[in-house]
Design an enzyme around this catalytic site. Sequence first.
Site, PDB file in Angstrom:
ATOM      1  N   LYS A 112      -9.494 -17.357  20.800  1.00 31.76           N
ATOM      2  CA  LYS A 112      -9.094 -18.733  20.527  1.00 31.76           C
ATOM      3  C   LYS A 112      -8.928 -19.559  21.786  1.00 31.76           C
ATOM      4  CE  LYS A 112      -6.906 -18.257  16.008  1.00 31.76           C
ATOM      5  NZ  LYS A 112      -5.609 -18.144  15.315  1.00 31.76           N
ATOM      6  N   LYS A 194     -16.661 -11.504  10.573  1.00 30.60           N
ATOM      7  CA  LYS A 194     -15.814 -11.662   9.389  1.00 30.60           C
ATOM      8  C   LYS A 194     -15.942 -13.083   8.841  1.00 30.60           C
ATOM      9  CE  LYS A 194     -11.680 -13.282  11.749  1.00 30.60           C
ATOM     10  NZ  LYS A 194     -10.257 -13.348  11.914  1.00 30.60           N
ATOM     11  N   LYS A 197     -12.069 -19.045   8.630  1.00 27.32           N
ATOM     12  CA  LYS A 197     -11.895 -20.483   8.425  1.00 27.32           C
ATOM     13  C   LYS A 197     -12.355 -21.271   9.641  1.00 27.32           C
ATOM     14  CE  LYS A 197      -7.095 -20.155   9.860  1.00 27.32           C
ATOM     15  NZ  LYS A 197      -6.443 -18.916   9.459  1.00 27.32           N
TER      16      LYS A 197
HETATM   17  P1  TYM Z   1      -4.358 -16.146   8.032  1.00 29.85           P
HETATM   18  O1  TYM Z   1      -3.666 -17.331   7.443  1.00 29.85           O
HETATM   19  O2  TYM Z   1      -5.458 -16.394   9.010  1.00 29.85           O
HETATM   20  O3  TYM Z   1      -4.962 -15.244   6.893  1.00 29.85           O
HETATM   21  C1  TYM Z   1      -4.214 -14.839   5.746  1.00 29.85           C
HETATM   22  C2  TYM Z   1      -4.644 -13.436   5.305  1.00 29.85           C
HETATM   23  O4  TYM Z   1      -6.047 -13.400   5.001  1.00 29.85           O
HETATM   24  C3  TYM Z   1      -6.633 -12.265   5.625  1.00 29.85           C
HETATM   25  N1  TYM Z   1      -8.056 -12.509   5.924  1.00 29.85           N
HETATM   26  C4  TYM Z   1      -9.075 -11.709   5.541  1.00 29.85           C
HETATM   27  N2  TYM Z   1      -9.091 -10.578   4.808  1.00 29.85           N
HETATM   28  C5  TYM Z   1     -10.304 -10.011   4.574  1.00 29.85           C
HETATM   29  N3  TYM Z   1     -11.485 -10.509   5.023  1.00 29.85           N
HETATM   30  C6  TYM Z   1     -11.509 -11.640   5.771  1.00 29.85           C
HETATM   31  N4  TYM Z   1     -12.674 -12.137   6.189  1.00 29.85           N
HETATM   32  C7  TYM Z   1     -10.268 -12.292   6.054  1.00 29.85           C
HETATM   33  N5  TYM Z   1      -9.919 -13.422   6.724  1.00 29.85           N
HETATM   34  C8  TYM Z   1      -8.575 -13.538   6.637  1.00 29.85           C
HETATM   35  C9  TYM Z   1      -5.814 -12.074   6.896  1.00 29.85           C
HETATM   36  O5  TYM Z   1      -5.932 -10.784   7.409  1.00 29.85           O
HETATM   37  C10 TYM Z   1      -4.413 -12.389   6.410  1.00 29.85           C
HETATM   38  O6  TYM Z   1      -3.818 -11.227   5.836  1.00 29.85           O
HETATM   39  N6  TYM Z   1      -1.238 -14.556  11.607  1.00 29.85           N
HETATM   40  C11 TYM Z   1      -1.473 -14.558  10.169  1.00 29.85           C
HETATM   41  C12 TYM Z   1      -0.322 -15.142   9.362  1.00 29.85           C
HETATM   42  C13 TYM Z   1       1.000 -14.517   9.583  1.00 29.85           C
HETATM   43  C14 TYM Z   1       1.447 -13.268   9.107  1.00 29.85           C
HETATM   44  C15 TYM Z   1       2.791 -13.136   9.539  1.00 29.85           C
HETATM   45  C16 TYM Z   1       0.852 -12.238   8.379  1.00 29.85           C
HETATM   46  C17 TYM Z   1       2.044 -15.085  10.257  1.00 29.85           C
HETATM   47  N7  TYM Z   1       3.111 -14.266  10.219  1.00 29.85           N
HETATM   48  C18 TYM Z   1       3.558 -12.000   9.255  1.00 29.85           C
HETATM   49  C19 TYM Z   1       1.602 -11.100   8.107  1.00 29.85           C
HETATM   50  C20 TYM Z   1       2.940 -10.994   8.530  1.00 29.85           C
HETATM   51  C21 TYM Z   1      -2.705 -15.413   9.888  1.00 29.85           C
HETATM   52  O7  TYM Z   1      -3.032 -16.304  10.630  1.00 29.85           O
HETATM   53  O8  TYM Z   1      -3.291 -15.164   8.664  1.00 29.85           O
END
Ligand code: TYM
Length: 331
Positions: A112, A194, A197
Amino acid sequence: PRRIFSGIQPTGQIHLGNYLGAIAQWVKMQDNNEDMLISIVDLHSMTLPHDPKQLEKNILEMTATLLGCGIDPEKVTLFQQSTVHQHTELCWNLACVATMARLAHLPCYKEKSASLRDIPLGLFIYPVLQAADILLYKSTQVPVGEDQIQHIELCQELSRMFNNKFGQTFPHPHALITGAEYARLRSLRDPSKKMSKSDPDPKSRICLLDKPDNILNNIKKAVTDFKSEVTYDPAERLGVSNLISIHSFVTNKSVEDIVLEANNLNTGQYKLMVADAVISHFKPIQDKIAHLVEDPQYLLDVLKQGTEKASVIAEKTTEEVRNKLGINPSI
Ligand code: TYM
């Protein structure tokens, strides 16, 4: 006892990766009568430049989306991260345990920050805030997609380091990856990556709120390979296998049954079948979300109830942490 915690950023739209890899897994888990919290992590959405008006809208939209996907606020504590102010306090406390060298190594940060000339400090300590999210509730299980594994590993280390320095406080949080085939859904344009977004090409993903035409077009254009038959081979045939995984999920059919069914179709014809299945699976969810968005008062009430429940646990941990750190003088 188990406590499950996960989070999702309130970015405009969720895609199939978020849905299959995370939200749908949460919906399954909520029925096991488990102690579970899901947070809409708005503070994490400010680590890259953001538009305040848009973020405000996205928080309510994400609430509607999670409810529309089947999250039940009676079973799950669903709340907005920034309304429980103890997250940022614990983030500071953990930031005093974490090291710069360790954070600079995280692939997500490298990726990033690569294109930025000035890197916000918040982007750098993003994973420390995520660790605070998890540890504030003494969570033991964190259901996430594969891209979050490194963040959970950092959280495990910070938990251990804090306990070693200040006495046993936090449990060991385990990453919970359910359904390996969904933990890393692939980009439709480049199956070696992957679904994400932040991919500049919108054709690389399917979003939950996409119109049927759009879904059909993106799946039609999905990159597969030079072979025309439909076989499941996630090691060699990433593109087709990705479509089969999606298809299997939205129809609730096994991969074997699907491959049999697609026996005399070529990949071009098969894509139409997948698009059809995705569109019909999304339809009732899209209707529910559209309905919920019309009632912001209800959404705010749900979030408020979540804040109240989460705050009780958060305050208890915070007191304990203050005591351990020596910032709670008393007679
Ligand atoms: P975020 O908002 O980017 O994504 C949310 C969830 O979606 C999953 N994900 C995927 N799973 C499978 N295939 C994909 N291509 C794919 N893209 C996204 C992510 O793994 C995630 O589970 N940092 C985290 C948010 C967060 C969080 C936390 C998660 C903040 N605090 C505490 C767990 C515990 C994030 O940006 O997820």
